[in-house]
Design a protein around this motif. Structure first.
Motif, PDB file in Angstrom:
ATOM      1  N   MET A   1       0.852  -1.183   0.000  1.00 42.76           N
ATOM      2  CA  MET A   1       0.000   0.000   0.000  1.00 42.76           C
ATOM      3  C   MET A   1       0.892   1.238   0.000  1.00 42.76           C
ATOM      4  N   LYS A   2       0.496   2.243  -0.794  1.00 42.88           N
ATOM      5  CA  LYS A   2       1.249   3.485  -0.893  1.00 42.88           C
ATOM      6  C   LYS A   2       1.145   4.309   0.388  1.00 42.88           C
ATOM      7  N   THR A   3       2.154   5.134   0.604  1.00 39.92           N
ATOM      8  CA  THR A   3       2.133   6.098   1.697  1.00 39.92           C
ATOM      9  C   THR A   3       1.676   7.437   1.146  1.00 39.92           C
ATOM     10  N   CYS A   4       0.838   8.127   1.893  1.00 41.35           N
ATOM     11  CA  CYS A   4       0.303   9.427   1.481  1.00 41.35           C
ATOM     12  C   CYS A   4       1.410  10.478   1.460  1.00 41.35           C
ATOM     13  N   ASP A   5       1.357  11.373   0.488  1.00 39.68           N
ATOM     14  CA  ASP A   5       2.314  12.485   0.419  1.00 39.68           C
ATOM     15  C   ASP A   5       1.783  13.735   1.114  1.00 39.68           C
ATOM     16  N   ASN A   6       0.585  13.664   1.670  1.00 37.97           N
ATOM     17  CA  ASN A   6      -0.062  14.772   2.388  1.00 37.97           C
ATOM     18  C   ASN A   6      -0.329  15.995   1.519  1.00 37.97           C
ATOM     19  N   THR A   7      -0.396  15.821   0.213  1.00 32.87           N
ATOM     20  CA  THR A   7      -0.741  16.936  -0.677  1.00 32.87           C
ATOM     21  C   THR A   7      -1.801  16.491  -1.666  1.00 32.87           C
ATOM     22  N   SER A   8      -2.796  17.343  -1.871  1.00 31.48           N
ATOM     23  CA  SER A   8      -3.872  17.045  -2.820  1.00 31.48           C
ATOM     24  C   SER A   8      -4.269  18.296  -3.579  1.00 31.48           C
ATOM     25  N   VAL A   9      -4.758  18.063  -4.785  1.00 32.12           N
ATOM     26  CA  VAL A   9      -5.319  19.139  -5.600  1.00 32.12           C
ATOM     27  C   VAL A   9      -6.756  18.797  -5.921  1.00 32.12           C
ATOM     28  N   GLY A  10      -7.538  19.824  -6.219  1.00 28.56           N
ATOM     29  CA  GLY A  10      -8.907  19.638  -6.659  1.00 28.56           C
ATOM     30  C   GLY A  10      -9.223  20.659  -7.732  1.00 28.56           C
ATOM     31  N   ALA A  11     -10.232  20.359  -8.551  1.00 24.08           N
ATOM     32  CA  ALA A  11     -10.597  21.231  -9.663  1.00 24.08           C
ATOM     33  C   ALA A  11     -12.057  21.633  -9.584  1.00 24.08           C
ATOM     34  N   LEU A  12     -12.294  22.921  -9.727  1.00 21.63           N
ATOM     35  CA  LEU A  12     -13.633  23.472  -9.873  1.00 21.63           C
ATOM     36  C   LEU A  12     -13.820  23.768 -11.351  1.00 21.63           C
ATOM     37  N   ILE A  13     -14.781  23.096 -11.971  1.00 21.55           N
ATOM     38  CA  ILE A  13     -15.049  23.246 -13.401  1.00 21.55           C
ATOM     39  C   ILE A  13     -16.496  23.697 -13.552  1.00 21.55           C
ATOM     40  N   PHE A  14     -16.696  24.830 -14.191  1.00 18.54           N
ATOM     41  CA  PHE A  14     -18.035  25.391 -14.369  1.00 18.54           C
ATOM     42  C   PHE A  14     -18.421  25.386 -15.836  1.00 18.54           C
ATOM     43  N   ASP A  15     -19.720  25.198 -16.093  1.00 18.46           N
ATOM     44  CA  ASP A  15     -20.213  25.314 -17.465  1.00 18.46           C
ATOM     45  C   ASP A  15     -20.674  26.756 -17.708  1.00 18.46           C
ATOM     46  N   GLN A  16     -21.224  27.011 -18.888  1.00 18.23           N
ATOM     47  CA  GLN A  16     -21.649  28.365 -19.266  1.00 18.23           C
ATOM     48  C   GLN A  16     -22.779  28.894 -18.387  1.00 18.23           C
ATOM     49  N   GLN A  17     -23.542  28.003 -17.751  1.00 20.90           N
ATOM     50  CA  GLN A  17     -24.636  28.414 -16.877  1.00 20.90           C
ATOM     51  C   GLN A  17     -24.191  28.575 -15.422  1.00 20.90           C
ATOM     52  N   GLY A  18     -22.901  28.410 -15.159  1.00 18.95           N
ATOM     53  CA  GLY A  18     -22.383  28.555 -13.801  1.00 18.95           C
ATOM     54  C   GLY A  18     -22.564  27.327 -12.928  1.00 18.95           C
ATOM     55  N   ARG A  19     -22.925  26.203 -13.541  1.00 17.45           N
ATOM     56  CA  ARG A  19     -23.080  24.962 -12.784  1.00 17.45           C
ATOM     57  C   ARG A  19     -21.713  24.288 -12.620  1.00 17.45           C
ATOM     58  N   LEU A  20     -21.545  23.598 -11.489  1.00 18.37           N
ATOM     59  CA  LEU A  20     -20.291  22.943 -11.157  1.00 18.37           C
ATOM     60  C   LEU A  20     -20.320  21.480 -11.591  1.00 18.37           C
ATOM     61  N   LEU A  21     -19.238  21.020 -12.199  1.00 22.51           N
ATOM     62  CA  LEU A  21     -19.121  19.612 -12.568  1.00 22.51           C
ATOM     63  C   LEU A  21     -18.789  18.803 -11.325  1.00 22.51           C
ATOM     64  N   VAL A  22     -19.656  17.855 -10.996  1.00 18.18           N
ATOM     65  CA  VAL A  22     -19.465  16.969  -9.847  1.00 18.18           C
ATOM     66  C   VAL A  22     -19.793  15.544 -10.250  1.00 18.18           C
ATOM     67  N   PHE A  23     -19.398  14.624  -9.404  1.00 12.51           N
ATOM     68  CA  PHE A  23     -19.731  13.212  -9.600  1.00 12.51           C
ATOM     69  C   PHE A  23     -19.738  12.530  -8.248  1.00 12.51           C
ATOM     70  N   ASP A  24     -20.383  11.371  -8.200  1.00 11.62           N
ATOM     71  CA  ASP A  24     -20.341  10.533  -7.015  1.00 11.62           C
ATOM     72  C   ASP A  24     -19.036   9.746  -7.092  1.00 11.62           C
ATOM     73  N   ARG A  25     -18.253   9.795  -6.018  1.00 12.56           N
ATOM     74  CA  ARG A  25     -16.982   9.068  -6.005  1.00 12.56           C
ATOM     75  C   ARG A  25     -17.252   7.563  -5.992  1.00 12.56           C
TER      76      ARG A  25
END
Length: 182
Positions: free
Chosen positions: A1-25
């Motif tokens: 099992m990998k060890t965590c590097d304690n760093t993460s990124v995330g992305a906010l992606i919006f469409d033309q109507q200002g809605r956010l792209l999301v999904f169920d993990r």
């Protein structure tokens, strides 16, 4: 099992109507989220956000701007890293190109969520934080992934009362049920 590097990124992606792209993990921890991942898998933060967006939703990042971040004591599926359990998050607002093509391994139910849906999903997470939903109920029909709530509040997409934010901080730090880290 990998060890965590304690760093993460995330992305906010919006469409033309200002809605956010999301999904169920599709992987633990459960919740509705945007593309995200560890930095060490991809080099630096910008490389990581570009790669995660492409891997998880099939879109190409054209530009990215850091909008918020901070330390959150959220557990991931990896072994604790040098700073223990948690991640230094960097959240980018990204402009994308291409056709939405979600990964079936990491995502399900990808969609563009407006503020009403995001707030409703936030209330579901509040119910989970208060103990009114069992883990399996939340996993089957999730609300916002707890670690994403501070970001959505910070960028003004959802409203949360101060006492509820305290609940989320506790929920973010809650260990995953045994067997869900693999």
């Amino acid at each position: 099992m990998k060890t965590c590097d304690n760093t993460s990124v995330g992305a906010l992606i919006f469409d033309q109507q200002g809605r956010l792209l999301v999904f169920d993990r599709n992987t633990d921890p459960p919740g509705v989220a945007g593309p995200a991942g560890h930095v060490d898998d991809h080099g630096g933060p910008m490389d990581a956000v570009c790669t995660e967006v492409f891997e998880e939703v099939g879109l190409t990042v054209m530009s990215a701007e850091l909008v918020t971040g901070g330390w959150h004591p959220n557990q991931c599926r990896r072994l604790p890293g040098p700073r223990g359990v948690g991640h230094q998050w960097q959240i980018f607002r990204v402009e994308v190109a291409g056709e939405l093509n979600p990964s079936t391994r990491e995502t399900r139910n990808a969609r563009w969520a407006d503020r009403v849906e995001l707030q409703s999903l936030t209330h579901r997470t509040i119910d989970y934080a208060c103990g009114w939903l069992a883990y399996e109920e939340f996993r089957a029909r999730p609300g916002i992934e707890p670690v994403w709530l501070p970001t959505l509040v910070a960028v003004g997409l959802v409203d949360v009362a101060p006492e509820q934010m305290a609940l989320f901080k506790e929920l973010i730090a809650r260990p995953l049920p045994q067997g869900d880290r693999a």
